[in-house]
Design a protein around this motif. Structure first.
Motif, short mmCIF file in Angstrom:
data_model
loop_
_atom_site.label_atom_id
_atom_site.label_comp_id
_atom_site.label_asym_id
_atom_site.label_seq_id
_atom_site.Cartn_x
_atom_site.Cartn_y
_atom_site.Cartn_z
N GLU A 1 0.56 9.44 -5.87
CA GLU A 1 0.98 10.84 -5.69
C GLU A 1 1.89 11.31 -6.80
OE1 GLU A 1 -0.05 13.24 -3.37
OE2 GLU A 1 -1.58 11.71 -3.42
N PHE B 1 0.35 4.26 -2.72
CA PHE B 1 0.25 5.67 -2.35
C PHE B 1 1.29 6.51 -3.09
CE2 PHE B 1 2.08 8.84 0.62
CZ PHE B 1 1.07 9.77 0.55
N LEU B 2 2.53 6.00 -3.14
CA LEU B 2 3.58 6.77 -3.83
C LEU B 2 3.26 6.93 -5.31
CD1 LEU B 2 6.98 5.60 -2.39
CD2 LEU B 2 5.89 7.80 -2.20
N LEU C 1 0.81 -1.21 0.00
CA LEU C 1 0.00 0.00 0.00
C LEU C 1 0.85 1.27 0.00
CD1 LEU C 1 -2.87 -1.14 2.35
CD2 LEU C 1 -2.95 -0.82 -0.09
N ILE C 2 2.07 1.17 0.56
CA ILE C 2 2.96 2.34 0.51
C ILE C 2 3.26 2.69 -0.94
CG2 ILE C 2 5.24 3.23 1.10
CD1 ILE C 2 5.26 1.65 3.57
N ILE D 1 -5.68 3.22 4.37
CA ILE D 1 -4.45 2.43 4.42
C ILE D 1 -4.01 2.25 5.87
CG2 ILE D 1 -2.00 2.45 3.82
CD1 ILE D 1 -2.71 3.81 1.23
N THR E 1 1.82 -3.56 5.47
CA THR E 1 1.15 -2.88 4.37
C THR E 1 1.24 -3.67 3.08
OG1 THR E 1 3.18 -1.62 4.10
CG2 THR E 1 1.36 -0.51 5.21
N ILE F 1 0.46 14.53 -8.56
CA ILE F 1 1.13 15.83 -8.44
C ILE F 1 1.52 16.33 -9.82
CG2 ILE F 1 3.16 17.00 -7.52
CD1 ILE F 1 2.94 15.30 -5.05
N THR G 1 -6.85 12.02 -1.22
CA THR G 1 -5.67 11.30 -0.75
C THR G 1 -5.74 11.07 0.75
OG1 THR G 1 -4.42 12.33 -2.47
CG2 THR G 1 -3.17 11.31 -0.72
N LEU H 1 -5.47 7.49 2.53
CA LEU H 1 -4.42 7.22 3.51
C LEU H 1 -5.00 6.72 4.82
CD1 LEU H 1 -1.76 10.01 3.33
CD2 LEU H 1 -1.41 7.58 3.21
#
Lengths: 487, 102
Positions: free
Chosen positions: A140, A136-137, A132-133, A181, A191, A144, A174, A178
């Protein structure tokens, strides 16, 4: 002797070759920007296209393998590779259309191309994430870059506003993702998706409560990203205000990437919890299809109409998720491919009919355009009929697979609602064609674009849409194998 | 020394998160909305750290570093967007961004 305690994780460089190549290309365009000048820096687009080609080749070369890297945080399986190829096609076509489109705009920076590539890097990371990390990365990195892209036409107030709304609501979403998560981590103690799947299959009552809360928050987060009703309010504004080529990338790439992670987590990792989430997604699917299609009927601006149409398509994809299983999953992958080609095609027609200082984005401007530019008229007819789900185009076959998966899983009511929505959508898609062929007037378009890139984009999109409609079984088999690689 | 049960951390985290979410929905100044979003992210960080302590696992703390880094990148882009809006519109009030129907 402290250094002995550090065990570096096993990193398989081969596995992350596609994403490495893509990141290298993105950085190269940034550096090459220093040595290019000229109004719109076409050369950077070419560098990007070559890089995307290399990425696609690397992805194809890895097709028969299933590798993990970074201690299992990244998994390069067919599912991830399928999406990698999809994003290469989407980003490649976006770059091609941008090379024509930028001359209509005041976007005069090379960053534009790097940002598109970085956004694509994020999409690929999301699709190959097994932790999950990393999800998320990837999300983003993709978002972004997309926020910046939406506002890259800095002198235009509409572009500014679009970027601001996209940024605020994207960051808001987000937060929810999060929190979801965090709760899943609290339950599973890890994770990684495999760890969470293990916990979910043997969850106690207390763990289930937290898991369900975490899933609900993640559905909100992903719901925002795929623009599912009631989390869709940003989409029409952002799609209308952003530069058209960026809108195309957001409608196609960002949505597909969100679905890639969404489907991997819910249809695979949390598959045992499907009785809990499928009812929620059922409601979301119905709302998304209905609100998307009905509101699209009222639109006067073609980009806004396509935005609502893309919301409606997210609804059809959610039907595939509710249906679940092998058929539902493969149908989602196939549908995303068809959706990518036809939506990118429709946006290239919008670009082709626009001129500098005269965007021609209102439906009235399309009057008679089918006769003035026969090729554009034909291409738009194919995309609109395909989006409406009329045979023999890719969109029809995609809908057919999705709805037959839903029927097989016993969701008859959902299928009926979906088909009725499909019928509603015919009205506004064909409405565009009626404008193009059966009304007079409209804006006389001064001179056609001088560059062949848009033509190339359109040819690829038309060919792809027709090929998916005429020879679906091969690609459906590819999609099926990709989805089965999850198991 | 008595340990604080994990439930209390979750309640505080959810409370902070809700305050942030409410701030996004209620406040009209874009900068304040952005600050509220940061509050939501930090509420999540708090929950991550609490879980990491309870589970004796480092994953949660590592995640916090990632969230902080990403939030910094997001802030850079977000503030740049707000500045470019301000240059053209000379306002940061969300209600006045009505060129596109919100």
């Amino acid at each position: 002797m402290l250094y002995r305690m550090i065990n570096p994780p096993e990193i398989s460089w081969i596995a992350i070759l596609p994403v490495l190549l893509l990141s290298a290309t993105a950085m190269l365009t940034m550096v090459a920007d220093l040595w290019t000048d000229g109004p719109d820096r076409e050369g950077l687009g070419w560098i990007g296209l070559v890089g995307l080609m290399a990425t696609a080749i690397a992805a194809v070369a890895l097709w028969n393998t299933k590798l993990t890297s970074f201690a299992g945080a990244v998994v390069v399986d067919r599912y991830g590779l399928f999406f990698t190829l999809l994003f290469c096609v989407a980003a490649g076509l976006t770059l091609l259309m941008s090379m024509s489109y930028l001359e209509q705009t005041d976007i005069r920076t090379g960053d534009y191309y790097s940002l598109i590539l970085f956004s694509t890097v994020g999409m690929v990371v999301m699709a190959t994430a097994a932790d999950l990390i990393v999800v998320f990365l990837g999300l983003e990195v993709m978002s972004i870059a997309a926020y910046a892209l939406a506002g890259i036409w800095r002198s235009q107030v509409r572009s500014n506003e679009a970027a601001l709304k996209y940024f605020l609501l994207g960051a808001f979403a987000t937060g929810f993702l999060l929190f979801g998560i965090a709760l899943l981590y609290g339950v599973a103690g890890t994770t990684t998706l495999t760890g969470i799947a293990q916990t979910a299959s043997g969850a106690t009552a207390e763990q289930r409560t937290l898991l369900i809360a975490g899933m609900a928050l993640m559905i909100v987060g992903f719901g925002f990203k795929v623009a599912a009703v009631p989390f869709h309010a940003w989409a029409p504004d952002v799609y209308e205000g952003a530069p058209t080529s960026v809108t195309a990338l957001m409608a196609v790439g960002v949505k597909s990437a969100a679905f890639a992670a969404f489907a991997r987590i819910f249809m695979h990792t949390l598959a045992v919890m499907s009785p809990d989430w499928s009812a929620v997604l059922w409601v979301l699917a119905v709302l998304t299809m209905t609100v998307g299609n009905v509101t699209a009927l009222l639109q006067r601006n073609i980009k806004r109409m396509l935005a609502y149409s893309s919301i409606a398509h997210a609804g059809y994809l959610l039907v595939g998720m509710v249906a679940g299983g092998e058929l539902g999953g493969s149908a989602i992958l196939f549908y995303l491919l068809a959706y990518t080609l036809m939506t990118l095609g429709a946006f290239s027609v919008v670009i082709a009919l626009g001129r500098r200082g005269q965007p021609n984005e209102n439906l009235e401007d399309y009057a008679g355009a089918g006769f003035r530019s026969p090729f554009l008229g034909m291409a738009m007819s194919i995309f609109m009929l395909s989006l409406a789900g009329i045979p023999p185009f890719g969109g029809f076959v995609g809908k057919f697979y999705i709805f037959s998966a839903a029927v097989k899983s016993g969701y008859i009511g959902l299928t009926v609602i979906g088909v009725m929505n499909s019928l509603i959508s015919v009205y506004y898609y064909v409405g565009v064609l009626v404008r193009m062929y059966m009304t007079d007037g409209g804006v006389e378009i001064t001179q056609p674009s001088s560059r062949p890139y848009l033509f190339a984009t359109l040819v690829v999109a038309v060919a792809g849409t027709i090929a998916l409609g005429l020879f679906p079984s091969t690609l459906f088999e590819v999609a099926r194998q990709s989805f089965l690689a999850l198991g | 020394m008595t340990a604080v049960p994990i439930g209390w951390f979750l309640i505080l985290g959810s409370l902070l998160f809700s305050i942030g979410a409410l701030g996004v929905l209620i406040r009209r100044n874009v900068i304040i909305i952005f600050m509220s979003i940061e509050l939501m992210l930090n509420a999540v960080n708090f929950v991550f750290v609490a879980f990491a302590r309870q589970l004796h696992s480092l994953d949660g703390q590592v995640m916090v570093f990632f969230v902080m880094t990403v939030a910094a990148a997001e802030a850079a882009v977000g503030l740049a967007i707000i500045i470019s809006v301000f240059r053209n519109r000379e306002t940061v009030n969300a209600d006045e961004f009505n060129l596109l129907r919100w």
